[in-house]
Write a protein that holds these residues in place. Structure first.
Motif, PDB file in Angstrom:
ATOM      1  N   VAL A 191      20.073   2.807   0.888  1.00  0.00           N
ATOM      2  CA  VAL A 191      18.701   2.894   1.382  1.00  0.00           C
ATOM      3  C   VAL A 191      17.770   2.584   0.221  1.00  0.00           C
ATOM      4  CG1 VAL A 191      18.626   5.401   0.967  1.00  0.00           C
ATOM      5  CG2 VAL A 191      16.966   4.353   2.496  1.00  0.00           C
ATOM      6  N   THR A 192      16.763   1.761   0.483  1.00  0.00           N
ATOM      7  CA  THR A 192      15.765   1.407  -0.523  1.00  0.00           C
ATOM      8  C   THR A 192      14.430   2.022  -0.126  1.00  0.00           C
ATOM      9  OG1 THR A 192      16.881  -0.695  -0.970  1.00  0.00           O
ATOM     10  CG2 THR A 192      14.616  -0.482  -1.736  1.00  0.00           C
ATOM     11  N   ILE A 193      13.787   2.665  -1.092  1.00  0.00           N
ATOM     12  CA  ILE A 193      12.498   3.315  -0.851  1.00  0.00           C
ATOM     13  C   ILE A 193      11.459   2.679  -1.764  1.00  0.00           C
ATOM     14  CG2 ILE A 193      11.226   5.490  -0.870  1.00  0.00           C
ATOM     15  CD1 ILE A 193      13.953   6.923  -0.580  1.00  0.00           C
ATOM     16  N   ARG A 194      10.395   2.157  -1.177  1.00  0.00           N
ATOM     17  CA  ARG A 194       9.321   1.561  -1.961  1.00  0.00           C
ATOM     18  C   ARG A 194       8.150   2.543  -2.033  1.00  0.00           C
ATOM     19  NH1 ARG A 194       6.800  -2.920   0.932  1.00  0.00           N
ATOM     20  NH2 ARG A 194       4.831  -1.771   1.056  1.00  0.00           N
ATOM     21  N   ILE A 195       7.678   2.770  -3.246  1.00  0.00           N
ATOM     22  CA  ILE A 195       6.551   3.676  -3.449  1.00  0.00           C
ATOM     23  C   ILE A 195       5.397   2.876  -4.051  1.00  0.00           C
ATOM     24  CG2 ILE A 195       5.738   5.747  -4.642  1.00  0.00           C
ATOM     25  CD1 ILE A 195       8.631   6.744  -4.579  1.00  0.00           C
ATOM     26  N   ASP A 196       4.334   2.742  -3.292  1.00  0.00           N
ATOM     27  CA  ASP A 196       3.188   1.947  -3.734  1.00  0.00           C
ATOM     28  C   ASP A 196       2.191   2.761  -4.546  1.00  0.00           C
ATOM     29  OD1 ASP A 196       4.084  -0.437  -2.528  1.00  0.00           O
ATOM     30  OD2 ASP A 196       3.321   0.216  -0.582  1.00  0.00           O
ATOM     31  N   ASP A 197       2.191   4.077  -4.364  1.00  0.00           N
ATOM     32  CA  ASP A 197       1.237   4.926  -5.088  1.00  0.00           C
ATOM     33  C   ASP A 197       1.510   4.887  -6.583  1.00  0.00           C
ATOM     34  OD1 ASP A 197       0.386   5.536  -2.594  1.00  0.00           O
ATOM     35  OD2 ASP A 197       0.574   7.704  -2.775  1.00  0.00           O
ATOM     36  N   THR A 203       3.736   1.058 -13.404  1.00  0.00           N
ATOM     37  CA  THR A 203       2.728   0.104 -13.851  1.00  0.00           C
ATOM     38  C   THR A 203       1.732  -0.109 -12.724  1.00  0.00           C
ATOM     39  OG1 THR A 203       4.361  -1.015 -15.239  1.00  0.00           O
ATOM     40  CG2 THR A 203       2.347  -2.242 -14.718  1.00  0.00           C
ATOM     41  N   PRO A 204       0.420  -0.034 -12.995  1.00  0.00           N
ATOM     42  CA  PRO A 204      -0.583  -0.222 -11.937  1.00  0.00           C
ATOM     43  C   PRO A 204      -0.362  -1.533 -11.178  1.00  0.00           C
ATOM     44  CG  PRO A 204      -1.638   0.547 -13.950  1.00  0.00           C
ATOM     45  CD  PRO A 204      -0.203   0.251 -14.302  1.00  0.00           C
ATOM     46  N   GLY A 205      -0.385  -1.438  -9.847  1.00  0.00           N
ATOM     47  CA  GLY A 205      -0.221  -2.624  -9.017  1.00  0.00           C
ATOM     48  C   GLY A 205       1.217  -3.025  -8.774  1.00  0.00           C
ATOM     49  N   LYS A 206       2.163  -2.339  -9.419  1.00  0.00           N
ATOM     50  CA  LYS A 206       3.575  -2.678  -9.264  1.00  0.00           C
ATOM     51  C   LYS A 206       4.295  -1.506  -8.598  1.00  0.00           C
ATOM     52  CE  LYS A 206       7.621  -4.306 -11.852  1.00  0.00           C
ATOM     53  NZ  LYS A 206       8.163  -4.645 -13.198  1.00  0.00           N
ATOM     54  N   PRO A 207       4.888  -1.723  -7.420  1.00  0.00           N
ATOM     55  CA  PRO A 207       5.557  -0.617  -6.729  1.00  0.00           C
ATOM     56  C   PRO A 207       6.802  -0.136  -7.468  1.00  0.00           C
ATOM     57  CG  PRO A 207       6.022  -2.690  -5.616  1.00  0.00           C
ATOM     58  CD  PRO A 207       4.986  -2.987  -6.666  1.00  0.00           C
TER      59      PRO A 207
END
Length: 335
Positions: A191-197, A203-207
């Motif tokens: 399972v892959t979890i992407r965190i945008d916060d 790094t800012p702007g990089k999930p």
């Protein structure tokens, strides 16, 4: 209290806004500049600034235009009165620097304040919180009792899932708080979890991406299995897009403090010493992975570290196991 913290934060923001206005910044530009600091940092700063304002009142000082020696005197008074660490005093210095300038420099960068901080660091050097770390094996062995997933109540299911993900990823509790259900993607055996916060280590702007795999060797410890069950169990209860929600109605999203309390509860019932907090899971998982031969570059990638020294200085610990010597000797029969 929470209301007091909000008040202090508003006062801090208003001071900075007025200073920006005096220097010619527009209200919009000031808002963008202030967004650089996280809400948590603003909360920490505001508590220190409140103490500074109270101190300035007792000394009849202008809290926005003190002399460097007056700031240094406050920092030492504050340290002694509250028995604060170097790290806390350094945060207080940064807080005052956010609202006070001396000439063209923030007050915390004046040479007198810098000299004081250097001397303080030499007298009371910052040291890692723990000299050794608990064995993740003892926690994992205890959690095998909490199975099967389908028969656990929501509370135990929540506690176990938080701990499994913390150990499987080496991430912070803050990261658990930011997981959203629509950013979770199941792909075969992982399972892959992407965190945008924005996270502390991102790094800012990089999930930030987390990857969790099946653990078929012991289904009672498979984080994917427990994640699927948790999503199924909370699907019609949740009132938030965040993964972790309160165990009781109305099942609102929970804070990182609540998640830390859940993790701490698991450590306690597993027999881990009370001196270890929820954040110790980061050192426990990464240390045992290192000693088991996982390449440091991969550990850094999983834990979102940019520098090897971060792990080596603050997180790499001897893993303490009550029977580690005996077990190593007896395990030779398997060779």
């Amino acid at each position: 209290s929470t209301s007091q913290k909000k008040t202090f934060t508003n006062v801090c923001s208003e001071i900075v806004r007025q200073q920006h206005e005096e220097r010619g910044f527009s209200a919009e530009a000031s808002k963008v500049i202030q967004s650089l600091r996280s809400e948590k940092t603003n909360g920490q700063y505001s508590a220190h600034i409140d103490q500074w304002i109270k101190y300035a009142e007792t000394k009849d000082l202008n809290p926005l235009a003190p002399e460097p020696y007056q700031v240094t005197n406050f920092l030492e008074y504050y340290r002694l009165r509250e028995n604060l660490s170097f790290s806390s005093i350094n945060t207080a210095r940064s807080a005052l620097s956010a609202i006070i300038s001396y000439g063209d420099l923030p007050i915390g960068q004046h040479k007198d304040v810098v000299i004081y901080m250097r001397a303080l660091e030499r007298l009371y050097p910052k040291t890692p919180k723990y000299r050794h770390i608990w064995d993740p094996g003892m926690v994992l062995r205890y959690m095998t009792r909490w199975s099967p997933a389908e028969k656990l109540d929501l509370r135990l299911l929540s506690y176990k899932l938080v701990m499994l993900i913390l150990l499987a990823t080496g991430q912070r509790v803050q990261t658990m708080e930011k997981i959203e259900v629509d950013k979770i993607q199941f792909q075969g055996g992982k399972v892959t979890i992407r965190i945008d916060d924005k996270l502390k280590t991102s790094t800012p702007g990089k999930p930030t991406y987390l990857e969790i795999r099946e653990y078929p060797a012991n289904r009672s410890l498979c984080p994917m299995k427990y994640l699927k069950e948790y999503l199924k169990r909370t699907k019609h209860k949740r009132s938030s897009t965040r993964l972790f929600v309160a165990c009781n109605k109305p099942h609102k999203e929970v804070s990182s403090q609540t998640l830390a309390r859940w993790a701490k509860t698991v450590l306690k019932v597993s027999g881990v010493s009370n001196k270890f907090g929820a954040h110790s899971t980061r050192a426990a998982s990464t240390s045992v992975a290192f000693y088991q031969g996982v390449p440091l570059s991969f550990i850094m990638q999983c834990a979102s570290w940019k520098q090897e020294n971060t792990f080596r200085k603050w997180y790499k610990k001897p893993v303490q196991s009550e029977n580690s010597f005996q077990m190593k000797v007896f395990d030779t029969h398997k060779q």
